[in-house]
Design an enzyme around this catalytic site. Sequence first.
Site, PDB file in Angstrom:
ATOM      1  N   ASP A  75       0.411  -2.663   7.236  1.00 18.93           N
ATOM      2  CA  ASP A  75       1.968  -2.535   7.511  1.00 18.93           C
ATOM      3  C   ASP A  75       2.871  -1.278   6.554  1.00 18.93           C
ATOM      4  O   ASP A  75       2.345  -0.715   5.936  1.00 18.93           O
ATOM      5  CB  ASP A  75       2.338  -3.582   6.835  1.00 18.93           C
ATOM      6  CG  ASP A  75       2.425  -4.201   5.279  1.00 18.93           C
ATOM      7  OD1 ASP A  75       0.843  -4.356   4.770  1.00 18.93           O
ATOM      8  OD2 ASP A  75       3.095  -4.876   4.979  1.00 18.93           O
ATOM      9  N   GLU A 141       0.923  -6.012   2.473  1.00 17.11           N
ATOM     10  CA  GLU A 141       1.019  -5.507   1.137  1.00 17.11           C
ATOM     11  C   GLU A 141       2.358  -5.281   1.137  1.00 17.11           C
ATOM     12  O   GLU A 141       2.848  -5.029   0.112  1.00 17.11           O
ATOM     13  CB  GLU A 141       0.128  -4.009   1.144  1.00 17.11           C
ATOM     14  CG  GLU A 141       0.734  -3.359  -0.798  1.00 17.11           C
ATOM     15  CD  GLU A 141       1.447  -2.829  -1.215  1.00 17.11           C
ATOM     16  OE1 GLU A 141       1.390  -2.595  -2.255  1.00 17.11           O
ATOM     17  OE2 GLU A 141       1.952  -2.112  -0.068  1.00 17.11           O
TER      18      GLU A 141
END
Length: 371
Positions: A75, A141
Amino acid sequence: MSEVSHGTTETKAQGEARDLLVKLVGIPSVTHKERACAEQLKTFFENHDREVWIDDAGNVRAPADDGVLLTSHIDTVPGDIPVRVETLPSDDVAWGGGGSPPGDEADVLWGRGSVDAKGPLASMAVAAVRTGASFIGVVGEEVDSRGSRYVIEDREAEPDAVINGEPSGWDGITLGYRGLVAGTYVATSESGHTSRPENNAIQDAIQWWANVEDEFDTDEWEPVFERVTPKPIDIDGGLSEDGLSVEATMDVQLRVPPSMSTEEVIEITDGYLDVADRVNWDDRVEPVMQSPRTKVARAFRGAIRQQDGDPRLLRKTGTSDMNVFAQHWDCPMVTYGPGDSDLDHAPNEHLGLDEYDKSVAVLETATERLL
Protein backbone atom coordinates in the site's frame (compact mmCIF):
# COMPACT_ATOMS: atom_id res chain seq x y z
CA MET A 1 4.06 5.61 -19.25
CA SER A 2 7.59 5.14 -20.53
CA GLU A 3 9.04 1.66 -20.79
CA VAL A 4 12.33 0.82 -19.13
CA SER A 5 15.03 0.61 -21.77
CA HIS A 6 17.04 -2.58 -21.35
CA GLY A 7 19.88 -1.44 -23.60
CA THR A 8 22.56 -3.69 -25.02
CA THR A 9 24.67 -3.86 -21.86
CA GLU A 10 21.95 -4.72 -19.38
CA THR A 11 21.33 -8.30 -18.50
CA LYS A 12 17.98 -9.94 -18.93
CA ALA A 13 17.70 -10.35 -15.18
CA GLN A 14 18.22 -6.65 -14.55
CA GLY A 15 15.63 -5.80 -17.17
CA GLU A 16 13.09 -8.13 -15.58
CA ALA A 17 13.69 -6.59 -12.15
CA ARG A 18 13.18 -3.08 -13.51
CA ASP A 19 10.06 -4.11 -15.42
CA LEU A 20 8.49 -5.49 -12.25
CA LEU A 21 9.18 -2.23 -10.42
CA VAL A 22 7.64 -0.10 -13.16
CA LYS A 23 4.56 -2.32 -13.33
CA LEU A 24 4.00 -2.18 -9.57
CA VAL A 25 4.42 1.60 -9.40
CA GLY A 26 2.06 1.94 -12.36
CA ILE A 27 -0.78 0.26 -10.45
CA PRO A 28 -2.32 2.54 -7.78
CA SER A 29 -2.51 0.82 -4.39
CA VAL A 30 -3.62 3.33 -1.79
CA THR A 31 -4.33 1.66 1.56
CA HIS A 32 -7.51 -0.50 1.40
CA LYS A 33 -7.24 -0.61 -2.43
CA GLU A 34 -4.21 -2.86 -2.89
CA ARG A 35 -5.84 -5.79 -4.72
CA ALA A 36 -4.85 -4.99 -8.32
CA CYS A 37 -1.22 -4.45 -7.35
CA ALA A 38 -1.30 -7.63 -5.26
CA GLU A 39 -2.53 -9.57 -8.29
CA GLN A 40 0.37 -8.25 -10.38
CA LEU A 41 2.82 -9.33 -7.69
CA LYS A 42 1.18 -12.76 -7.52
CA THR A 43 1.56 -13.11 -11.28
CA PHE A 44 5.30 -12.43 -11.00
CA PHE A 45 5.73 -15.37 -8.61
CA GLU A 46 3.50 -17.62 -10.71
CA ASN A 47 5.68 -16.88 -13.74
CA HIS A 48 8.63 -18.18 -11.72
CA ASP A 49 6.80 -21.37 -10.69
CA ARG A 50 6.52 -20.36 -7.07
CA GLU A 51 3.66 -21.33 -4.79
CA VAL A 52 1.75 -18.11 -4.14
CA TRP A 53 -1.65 -16.92 -3.00
CA ILE A 54 -3.45 -13.85 -1.68
CA ASP A 55 -4.65 -14.45 1.88
CA ASP A 56 -7.81 -13.24 3.60
CA ALA A 57 -6.16 -9.98 4.66
CA GLY A 58 -5.01 -9.23 1.10
CA ASN A 59 -1.34 -10.13 1.63
CA VAL A 60 0.65 -11.84 -1.13
CA ARG A 61 2.13 -15.03 0.36
CA ALA A 62 4.94 -16.96 -1.39
CA PRO A 63 6.36 -19.37 1.22
CA ALA A 64 9.64 -21.16 0.63
CA ASP A 65 12.86 -21.32 2.66
CA ASP A 66 12.09 -19.76 6.05
CA GLY A 67 15.77 -19.22 6.72
CA VAL A 68 14.88 -15.72 5.55
CA LEU A 69 11.51 -13.98 5.24
CA LEU A 70 11.58 -11.08 2.79
CA THR A 71 8.66 -8.71 3.30
CA SER A 72 7.54 -5.22 2.35
CA HIS A 73 4.24 -3.38 1.98
CA ILE A 74 2.06 -3.00 -1.08
CA ASP A 75 0.00 0.00 0.00
CA THR A 76 0.88 3.66 -0.48
CA VAL A 77 -0.44 6.98 0.76
CA PRO A 78 -2.67 8.96 -1.62
CA GLY A 79 -1.13 11.21 -4.25
CA ASP A 80 -1.24 11.35 -8.03
CA ILE A 81 2.30 11.49 -9.46
CA PRO A 82 2.39 10.67 -13.20
CA VAL A 83 4.33 7.42 -13.61
CA ARG A 84 7.21 7.78 -16.04
CA VAL A 85 10.85 6.85 -16.58
CA GLU A 86 13.12 9.74 -17.48
CA THR A 87 16.82 10.13 -18.15
CA LEU A 88 18.13 13.07 -16.15
CA PRO A 89 21.48 14.61 -15.21
CA SER A 90 22.87 12.65 -12.27
CA ASP A 91 23.00 15.75 -10.09
CA ASP A 92 19.19 16.08 -10.35
CA VAL A 93 18.51 12.59 -8.97
CA ALA A 94 17.90 11.87 -5.28
CA TRP A 95 20.30 9.10 -4.27
CA GLY A 96 19.32 7.28 -1.10
CA GLY A 97 22.83 5.97 -0.47
CA GLY A 98 25.94 7.73 0.73
CA GLY A 99 27.19 8.73 -2.72
CA SER A 100 26.01 10.22 -6.00
CA PRO A 101 24.64 8.31 -9.00
CA PRO A 102 27.40 7.13 -11.34
CA GLY A 103 27.90 8.75 -14.73
CA ASP A 104 26.56 11.93 -16.25
CA GLU A 105 22.98 10.73 -16.62
CA ALA A 106 20.64 8.41 -14.73
CA ASP A 107 17.33 6.69 -15.44
CA VAL A 108 14.71 7.75 -12.91
CA LEU A 109 11.29 6.30 -12.12
CA TRP A 110 8.67 8.79 -10.93
CA GLY A 111 5.44 7.75 -9.24
CA ARG A 112 3.66 7.37 -5.93
CA GLY A 113 5.21 4.47 -4.06
CA SER A 114 8.44 4.35 -6.07
CA VAL A 115 10.33 4.92 -2.81
CA ASP A 116 7.74 4.04 -0.14
CA ALA A 117 7.77 1.19 -0.65
CA LYS A 118 7.47 -0.40 -4.08
CA GLY A 119 11.19 -0.06 -4.72
CA PRO A 120 11.89 -2.19 -1.63
CA LEU A 121 8.86 -4.41 -2.42
CA ALA A 122 10.01 -5.19 -5.97
CA SER A 123 13.60 -5.80 -4.88
CA MET A 124 12.36 -8.23 -2.19
CA ALA A 125 10.25 -10.12 -4.74
CA VAL A 126 13.15 -10.38 -7.20
CA ALA A 127 15.55 -11.57 -4.48
CA ALA A 128 12.98 -14.12 -3.29
CA VAL A 129 12.65 -15.81 -6.69
CA ARG A 130 16.42 -15.77 -7.25
CA THR A 131 17.35 -17.21 -3.85
CA GLY A 132 14.35 -19.33 -2.87
CA ALA A 133 13.60 -17.31 0.26
CA SER A 134 10.11 -16.85 1.66
CA PHE A 135 8.22 -13.70 0.70
CA ILE A 136 5.19 -11.78 1.92
CA GLY A 137 3.85 -8.54 0.45
CA VAL A 138 1.69 -7.03 3.17
CA VAL A 139 -1.18 -4.54 3.10
CA GLY A 140 -2.19 -1.68 5.35
CA GLU A 141 1.23 -0.60 6.63
CA GLU A 142 0.52 3.08 6.07
CA VAL A 143 -2.52 3.01 8.37
CA ASP A 144 -2.74 0.19 10.90
CA SER A 145 -0.32 -2.58 9.82
CA ARG A 146 -3.27 -4.92 9.47
CA GLY A 147 -1.36 -7.09 6.99
CA SER A 148 1.64 -7.74 9.21
CA ARG A 149 -0.61 -8.23 12.26
CA TYR A 150 -2.56 -10.85 10.32
CA VAL A 151 0.66 -12.63 9.35
CA ILE A 152 1.74 -12.78 13.01
CA GLU A 153 -1.53 -14.49 13.95
CA ASP A 154 -1.73 -16.73 10.88
CA ARG A 155 1.80 -18.18 10.64
CA GLU A 156 2.45 -21.39 12.57
CA ALA A 157 6.15 -20.69 13.19
CA GLU A 158 8.43 -17.68 13.09
CA PRO A 159 11.17 -17.43 10.45
CA ASP A 160 14.88 -17.66 11.25
CA ALA A 161 15.45 -14.07 10.07
CA VAL A 162 13.41 -11.17 8.71
CA ILE A 163 14.38 -8.56 6.12
CA ASN A 164 11.73 -5.83 6.08
CA GLY A 165 11.47 -3.55 3.07
CA GLU A 166 11.53 0.23 3.53
CA PRO A 167 13.82 2.86 1.96
CA SER A 168 17.20 3.00 3.66
CA GLY A 169 19.38 3.84 0.67
CA TRP A 170 21.27 1.07 -1.07
CA ASP A 171 24.15 1.23 1.44
CA GLY A 172 22.02 1.79 4.57
CA ILE A 173 20.76 -0.75 7.12
CA THR A 174 17.95 0.31 9.47
CA LEU A 175 18.28 -1.28 12.90
CA GLY A 176 15.80 0.70 14.96
CA TYR A 177 12.43 2.44 14.93
CA ARG A 178 10.60 4.40 17.57
CA GLY A 179 7.27 3.07 18.78
CA LEU A 180 3.87 4.74 18.76
CA VAL A 181 0.91 5.30 21.05
CA ALA A 182 -2.19 6.94 19.64
CA GLY A 183 -5.55 7.78 21.12
CA THR A 184 -8.40 10.24 21.50
CA TYR A 185 -8.69 12.61 24.46
CA VAL A 186 -12.30 13.21 25.53
CA ALA A 187 -13.57 15.83 28.01
CA THR A 188 -16.98 17.21 28.97
CA SER A 189 -17.93 20.15 31.18
CA GLU A 190 -21.17 21.90 32.08
CA SER A 191 -22.13 24.74 29.79
CA GLY A 192 -22.14 28.22 31.24
CA HIS A 193 -21.58 31.85 30.48
CA THR A 194 -18.16 32.59 29.03
CA SER A 195 -17.60 35.21 31.76
CA ARG A 196 -17.29 32.44 34.37
CA PRO A 197 -13.70 31.72 35.51
CA GLU A 198 -13.97 27.91 35.62
CA ASN A 199 -12.31 25.97 32.83
CA ASN A 200 -14.54 24.42 30.22
CA ALA A 201 -13.71 21.17 28.41
CA ILE A 202 -11.82 22.97 25.64
CA GLN A 203 -9.55 24.66 28.16
CA ASP A 204 -9.06 21.33 29.94
CA ALA A 205 -7.94 19.76 26.66
CA ILE A 206 -5.51 22.59 25.96
CA GLN A 207 -4.11 22.45 29.50
CA TRP A 208 -3.71 18.65 29.43
CA TRP A 209 -1.81 18.77 26.17
CA ALA A 210 0.41 21.62 27.37
CA ASN A 211 1.33 19.53 30.41
CA VAL A 212 2.13 16.54 28.23
CA GLU A 213 4.37 18.62 25.96
CA ASP A 214 6.15 20.12 28.96
CA GLU A 215 6.69 16.65 30.45
CA PHE A 216 8.50 15.41 27.35
CA ASP A 217 10.31 18.64 26.50
CA THR A 218 14.03 17.94 26.13
CA ASP A 219 17.27 19.66 25.32
CA GLU A 220 17.36 20.54 21.62
CA TRP A 221 20.63 18.62 21.27
CA GLU A 222 19.09 15.31 22.30
CA PRO A 223 18.69 13.11 19.19
CA VAL A 224 15.09 12.89 17.99
CA PHE A 225 15.31 9.09 18.01
CA GLU A 226 15.85 9.18 21.78
CA ARG A 227 12.95 11.54 22.57
CA VAL A 228 9.23 11.10 23.14
CA THR A 229 7.63 13.27 20.45
CA PRO A 230 4.02 14.27 21.23
CA LYS A 231 1.90 15.47 18.33
CA PRO A 232 -1.78 16.52 18.18
CA ILE A 233 -3.44 15.22 15.02
CA ASP A 234 -6.95 16.68 15.22
CA ILE A 235 -9.01 18.71 17.71
CA ASP A 236 -12.71 19.50 17.94
CA GLY A 237 -14.83 21.19 20.60
CA GLY A 238 -17.87 23.27 21.40
CA LEU A 239 -21.40 23.12 22.78
CA SER A 240 -23.21 19.79 22.67
CA GLU A 241 -26.30 19.51 20.48
CA ASP A 242 -28.60 19.99 23.47
CA GLY A 243 -26.63 23.03 24.63
CA LEU A 244 -26.15 21.66 28.15
CA SER A 245 -22.45 20.88 28.03
CA VAL A 246 -19.16 21.76 26.38
CA GLU A 247 -17.34 18.85 24.74
CA ALA A 248 -13.79 18.51 23.47
CA THR A 249 -11.95 15.75 21.63
CA MET A 250 -8.32 15.63 20.52
CA ASP A 251 -6.62 12.90 18.49
CA VAL A 252 -2.99 12.56 19.60
CA GLN A 253 0.11 10.52 18.82
CA LEU A 254 3.30 10.10 20.80
CA ARG A 255 6.43 8.51 19.33
CA VAL A 256 8.24 6.30 21.83
CA PRO A 257 12.03 5.76 21.94
CA PRO A 258 13.51 2.30 22.70
CA SER A 259 14.47 3.52 26.19
CA MET A 260 10.76 3.50 27.11
CA SER A 261 7.71 1.31 26.60
CA THR A 262 4.32 2.40 25.35
CA GLU A 263 2.89 1.52 28.78
CA GLU A 264 5.28 3.96 30.47
CA VAL A 265 4.32 6.78 28.10
CA ILE A 266 0.60 6.13 28.61
CA GLU A 267 1.02 6.10 32.38
CA ILE A 268 2.80 9.47 32.29
CA THR A 269 0.25 11.15 30.01
CA ASP A 270 -2.70 9.73 31.93
CA GLY A 271 -1.20 11.21 35.09
CA TYR A 272 -2.18 14.70 33.91
CA LEU A 273 -5.85 13.82 33.38
CA ASP A 274 -8.60 15.21 35.60
CA VAL A 275 -11.56 13.21 36.83
CA ALA A 276 -13.81 14.48 34.03
CA ASP A 277 -11.51 13.63 31.11
CA ARG A 278 -9.94 10.50 29.67
CA VAL A 279 -7.94 9.17 26.73
CA ASN A 280 -9.10 6.19 24.70
CA TRP A 281 -5.80 4.64 23.60
CA ASP A 282 -6.51 2.69 20.42
CA ASP A 283 -3.08 2.00 18.91
CA ARG A 284 0.14 0.84 20.54
CA VAL A 285 3.33 -0.18 18.72
CA GLU A 286 6.44 -0.96 20.75
CA PRO A 287 9.81 0.52 19.72
CA VAL A 288 12.52 -1.76 18.32
CA MET A 289 16.31 -1.61 18.33
CA GLN A 290 18.34 -4.47 16.86
CA SER A 291 22.02 -5.14 17.50
CA PRO A 292 24.46 -4.36 14.67
CA ARG A 293 26.13 -7.69 15.47
CA THR A 294 23.29 -10.04 14.45
CA LYS A 295 23.85 -12.45 11.57
CA VAL A 296 21.47 -10.39 9.42
CA ALA A 297 23.31 -7.11 10.00
CA ARG A 298 26.65 -8.81 9.32
CA ALA A 299 25.35 -10.30 6.07
CA PHE A 300 24.25 -6.87 4.86
CA ARG A 301 27.48 -5.16 5.80
CA GLY A 302 29.39 -7.73 3.76
CA ALA A 303 26.99 -7.49 0.82
CA ILE A 304 27.19 -3.68 0.73
CA ARG A 305 30.98 -3.77 0.82
CA GLN A 306 30.91 -6.26 -2.04
CA GLN A 307 29.18 -3.52 -4.08
CA ASP A 308 31.95 -1.05 -3.08
CA GLY A 309 29.76 0.66 -0.49
CA ASP A 310 30.46 1.84 3.05
CA PRO A 311 27.61 0.47 5.21
CA ARG A 312 25.57 3.02 7.18
CA LEU A 313 23.67 1.93 10.30
CA LEU A 314 20.40 3.84 10.66
CA ARG A 315 17.76 4.56 13.31
CA LYS A 316 14.40 5.87 12.10
CA THR A 317 12.17 8.24 14.06
CA GLY A 318 8.93 6.76 12.72
CA THR A 319 7.56 3.21 12.85
CA SER A 320 7.27 0.33 10.39
CA ASP A 321 6.11 -3.27 10.19
CA MET A 322 9.48 -4.23 11.68
CA ASN A 323 8.09 -3.00 15.02
CA VAL A 324 5.20 -5.44 14.72
CA PHE A 325 7.40 -8.39 13.78
CA ALA A 326 9.96 -7.66 16.50
CA GLN A 327 7.25 -7.48 19.17
CA HIS A 328 6.17 -11.05 18.41
CA TRP A 329 9.13 -12.87 16.82
CA ASP A 330 12.41 -13.50 18.61
CA CYS A 331 14.62 -13.60 15.53
CA PRO A 332 17.17 -11.16 14.08
CA MET A 333 15.91 -8.62 11.57
CA VAL A 334 16.80 -5.45 9.71
CA THR A 335 14.98 -3.07 7.40
CA TYR A 336 16.49 -2.40 3.98
CA GLY A 337 15.57 -1.01 0.58
CA PRO A 338 16.45 1.46 -2.17
CA GLY A 339 15.39 5.09 -2.08
CA ASP A 340 15.80 8.35 -0.23
CA SER A 341 13.41 8.26 2.73
CA ASP A 342 13.12 12.06 2.59
CA LEU A 343 10.92 11.42 -0.46
CA ASP A 344 8.43 9.25 1.48
CA HIS A 345 4.91 10.61 0.78
CA ALA A 346 6.47 13.59 -1.06
CA PRO A 347 4.99 15.18 -4.21
CA ASN A 348 8.27 14.57 -6.08
CA GLU A 349 8.72 10.91 -5.10
CA HIS A 350 11.18 9.22 -7.45
CA LEU A 351 13.76 6.44 -7.49
CA GLY A 352 16.98 6.19 -9.49
CA LEU A 353 17.08 2.84 -11.27
CA ASP A 354 20.85 2.52 -10.77
CA GLU A 355 20.26 2.58 -7.03
CA TYR A 356 17.48 0.03 -7.40
CA ASP A 357 19.85 -2.28 -9.30
CA LYS A 358 22.45 -1.99 -6.54
CA SER A 359 19.87 -2.75 -3.87
CA VAL A 360 18.72 -5.88 -5.68
CA ALA A 361 22.33 -7.07 -5.84
CA VAL A 362 22.93 -6.33 -2.15
CA LEU A 363 19.69 -8.00 -1.12
CA GLU A 364 20.35 -11.09 -3.18
CA THR A 365 23.87 -11.49 -1.76
CA ALA A 366 22.79 -10.95 1.84
CA THR A 367 19.89 -13.40 1.49
CA GLU A 368 22.11 -16.08 -0.03
CA ARG A 369 24.56 -15.73 2.85
CA LEU A 370 21.77 -16.14 5.39
CA LEU A 371 20.28 -19.16 3.61
